[in-house]
Design an enzyme around this catalytic site. Structure first.
Site, PDB file in Angstrom:
ATOM      1  CB  CYS A   1      -0.852   0.079   1.036  1.00 28.21           C
ATOM      2  SG  CYS A   1      -0.376   0.024   2.902  1.00 28.21           S
TER       3      CYS A   1
ATOM      4  CG  HIS B   1      -4.822  -0.767   3.785  1.00 27.26           C
ATOM      5  ND1 HIS B   1      -3.641  -1.300   3.052  1.00 27.26           N
ATOM      6  CD2 HIS B   1      -5.832  -0.437   2.969  1.00 27.26           C
ATOM      7  CE1 HIS B   1      -4.349  -1.503   1.903  1.00 27.26           C
ATOM      8  NE2 HIS B   1      -5.433  -0.854   1.833  1.00 27.26           N
TER       9      HIS B   1
ATOM     10  CG  HIS C   1      -6.896  -0.396  -1.160  1.00 25.89           C
ATOM     11  ND1 HIS C   1      -6.874  -1.539  -0.461  1.00 25.89           N
ATOM     12  CD2 HIS C   1      -8.324  -0.583  -1.969  1.00 25.89           C
ATOM     13  CE1 HIS C   1      -8.034  -2.231  -0.534  1.00 25.89           C
ATOM     14  NE2 HIS C   1      -8.837  -1.536  -1.421  1.00 25.89           N
TER      15      HIS C   1
END
Length: 165
Positions: free
Chosen positions: A74, A125, A137
């Site tokens: 990510c 994240h 993502h």
């Protein structure tokens, strides 16, 4: 020829802010910013970041990856997109992204902003907001870069914050 006609219509959708009910409230207790929060990105750069992020959908996930050929995690995806399309160096770890740029509220998030997920100071994240309540993502091992809805059953249950680089 149809793609040329559809692309501008799609871009208009990405340039709009989502209604508040489509973007869950952000978290981390730092969302003091509004629509007037300064950005290091011009409007054109924010659009370039958004379009390029979407173009990378389908790229394989790879822990530590930071190029399309190697795959992305990510933070690698975020760093690559911002460097390539806006000339900005993003922090390499997801934990550092929570402090990158300025906080903005869910009601003022716009394309090119970051969405960061976690609990308290534990950031887990991050992705790039692309409009209409959606973000790009690199989700997990074995997966690939994808486009998801913040209002989905999974993401809407996560604590999130928005940042404007």
């Amino acid at each position: 020829m149809a793609l040329v006609v559809l692309l501008p219509v799609w871009l208009l959708g990405c340039a709009t802010r989502p209604p508040n009910n489509h973007v869950p409230a952000s978290g981390f207790g730092n969302e003091t910013g509004g629509a007037d929060v300064a950005s290091r990105l011009s409007a054109d750069q924010a659009n370039d970041v958004t379009i390029y992020a979407v173009s990378l959908v389908g790229t394989p996930y790879r822990y530590g990856g930071n190029t399309p050929d190697a795959g992305f995690d990510c933070s690698g995806l975020i760093g690559y997109v911002y460097r390539e399309r806006a000339g900005l160096k993003a922090p390499r770890t997801v934990a550092s992204l929570v402090n990158w740029g300025q906080p903005v509220t869910a009601g003022t998030v716009r394309t090119g902003d970051l969405v960061v997920f976690g609990r308290g100071s534990n950031v887990t994240h991050a992705g790039i907001y692309v409009g209409e309540g959606r973000f790009v993502h690199a989700p997990s091992s074995g997966g690939e870069v994808r486009l998801d809805q913040l209002a989905s059953s999974y993401w809407s249950r996560q604590q999130m914050a928005f940042r404007r680089p």
